[in-house]
Design an enzyme around this catalytic site. Structure first.
Site, short mmCIF file in Angstrom:
data_model
loop_
_atom_site.label_atom_id
_atom_site.label_comp_id
_atom_site.label_asym_id
_atom_site.label_seq_id
_atom_site.Cartn_x
_atom_site.Cartn_y
_atom_site.Cartn_z
N SER A 115 0.86 -1.18 0.00
CA SER A 115 0.00 0.00 0.00
C SER A 115 0.90 1.22 0.00
O SER A 115 1.69 1.41 0.93
CB SER A 115 -0.91 0.02 1.23
OG SER A 115 -1.71 1.19 1.24
N GLU A 116 0.81 2.02 -1.06
CA GLU A 116 1.65 3.21 -1.22
C GLU A 116 3.14 2.86 -1.06
O GLU A 116 3.90 3.60 -0.44
CB GLU A 116 1.23 4.31 -0.24
CG GLU A 116 -0.20 4.78 -0.46
CD GLU A 116 -0.60 5.90 0.50
OE1 GLU A 116 0.20 6.21 1.40
OE2 GLU A 116 -1.69 6.46 0.33
N ILE A 168 2.47 -4.27 3.65
CA ILE A 168 1.47 -4.35 4.71
C ILE A 168 1.47 -5.73 5.36
O ILE A 168 1.41 -5.87 6.58
CB ILE A 168 0.06 -4.02 4.16
CG1 ILE A 168 0.06 -2.65 3.51
CG2 ILE A 168 -0.97 -4.10 5.28
CD1 ILE A 168 0.49 -1.53 4.41
N THR A 169 1.50 -6.75 4.54
CA THR A 169 1.53 -8.12 5.03
C THR A 169 2.11 -9.01 3.94
O THR A 169 2.27 -8.59 2.80
CB THR A 169 0.12 -8.60 5.43
OG1 THR A 169 0.21 -9.88 6.08
CG2 THR A 169 -0.80 -8.71 4.23
N ARG A 170 2.44 -10.23 4.29
CA ARG A 170 3.03 -11.16 3.34
C ARG A 170 2.69 -12.59 3.75
O ARG A 170 2.25 -12.84 4.87
CB ARG A 170 4.55 -10.97 3.25
CG ARG A 170 5.28 -11.25 4.56
CD ARG A 170 6.80 -11.17 4.39
NE ARG A 170 7.26 -9.82 4.14
CZ ARG A 170 8.03 -9.45 3.11
NH1 ARG A 170 8.39 -10.36 2.21
NH2 ARG A 170 8.45 -8.22 2.97
N TYR A 182 20.84 -13.41 -23.60
CA TYR A 182 20.30 -14.59 -24.28
C TYR A 182 19.85 -14.23 -25.69
O TYR A 182 19.22 -13.19 -25.91
CB TYR A 182 19.10 -15.13 -23.52
CG TYR A 182 19.42 -16.07 -22.37
CD1 TYR A 182 20.61 -15.96 -21.63
CD2 TYR A 182 18.53 -17.07 -22.01
CE1 TYR A 182 20.88 -16.81 -20.59
CE2 TYR A 182 18.79 -17.93 -20.96
CZ TYR A 182 19.97 -17.80 -20.25
OH TYR A 182 20.24 -18.65 -19.20
N VAL A 217 12.23 -15.88 -15.39
CA VAL A 217 11.93 -14.49 -15.06
C VAL A 217 12.41 -14.13 -13.65
O VAL A 217 12.71 -12.96 -13.37
CB VAL A 217 10.41 -14.21 -15.22
CG1 VAL A 217 9.61 -14.90 -14.12
CG2 VAL A 217 10.12 -12.73 -15.25
N ASP A 218 12.53 -15.13 -12.76
CA ASP A 218 13.02 -14.82 -11.42
C ASP A 218 14.47 -14.35 -11.47
O ASP A 218 14.86 -13.43 -10.73
CB ASP A 218 12.86 -16.03 -10.50
CG ASP A 218 13.43 -17.32 -11.07
OD1 ASP A 218 13.76 -17.37 -12.28
OD2 ASP A 218 13.53 -18.30 -10.31
N ASP A 260 21.14 -16.14 -6.25
CA ASP A 260 19.82 -16.55 -5.76
C ASP A 260 19.92 -18.01 -5.33
O ASP A 260 20.03 -18.92 -6.16
CB ASP A 260 18.77 -16.38 -6.85
CG ASP A 260 17.34 -16.56 -6.33
OD1 ASP A 260 17.17 -17.16 -5.26
OD2 ASP A 260 16.40 -16.11 -7.01
#
Length: 237
Positions: A12-13, A17-19, A85, A93-94, A114
């Site tokens: 949010s903005e 906020i949460t995950r 590539y 895509v990750d 990663d």
């Protein structure tokens, strides 16, 4: 989204906020995802899942919030980041988003590590050109290969990953896997030329790998999410 599960976060903005995490077929994790907000403006997705997994998520989102998610796809170029590539769509895509997230944090030469189901290592030049990368089985895959293809490599002990020589089968396997992971990153760095790249780590085993390697570097658990946000903004979303 991976092939079996997904991580999500609600913004949010620009603030998280949460995950949470979502596992297809798991009712509790599905309800947590769909109950994170009464309404959302957009849903952005980074996915290496099969088409069926993407279609399932799309149906859930459309039914819950009445909108279609936007799926990021690897491209030949995203801003200053240029793909090496011949067929950019062949790059997960990750990996692309992790590089894009790192590039947004630094314009130095980069090494993006990663450490998830697979260990990926990618180099990016100061001008944004992808120099190339490596895909190596991750910790769990390496260990599973030993257990599946050898009859006498078996153990019940739960030992930590470390670099010292193992004094039991369990230690020899876990420490050997750790040595392979750390050695891979060290070899890339040692052979990368005179300009040492700035290190970024992400993925579930990223912090463990960073500490065992002992060469510094920045741990950014949300690096793929950050790259996803950059790419979505570039797309005008």
């Amino acid at each position: 989204m991976g092939n079996s599960s997904a991580k999500w976060r609600l913004l949010s903005e620009g603030a998280v906020i949460t995950r949470g995490s979502y596992l297809q077929g798991d009712v509790e994790s599905r309800d947590a995802l769909l109950g994170c907000a009464e309404s959302v403006d957009q849903v952005w997705v980074s996915s290496v899942a099969a088409t069926g997994g993407e279609n399932h998520l799309t149906a859930l989102v459309e039914q819950r919030w009445g909108l279609s998610p936007w799926y990021a796809r690897t491209s030949a170029r995203s801003g200053e980041l240029v793909n090496s590539y011949t067929d950019p769509s062949r790059m997960g895509v990750d990996r692309w988003l992790a590089m894009l997230g790192a590039r947004a944090r630094s314009t130095d030469r980069l090494c993006v590590v990663d450490a998830g189901s697979a260990l990926t290592i990618d180099l990016v030049s100061p001008d944004g050109a992808h120099e190339g990368g490596y895909i190596i089985p991750g910790v769990a895959l390496m260990e599973r290969a030993l257990l599946l293809d050898t009859d006498r490599v078996r153990f019940d002990e739960d030992v930590d990953y470390a670099l010292s020589p193992g004094r039991s089968t369990a230690e020899a396997v876990r420490h050997g896997v750790a040595l392979a992971q750390v050695g891979s990153v060290a070899t890339v760095l040692d052979s990368s030329g005179t300009r040492t790249p700035q290190l970024f780590f992400t993925g579930g085993a990223g912090d463990t790998l960073r500490k065992m390697l002992g060469r510094g570097g920045e741990l950014v658990p949300d690096l793929v999410f950050e790259g996803l946000e950059v790419m979505a903004r570039q797309a005008g979303l």
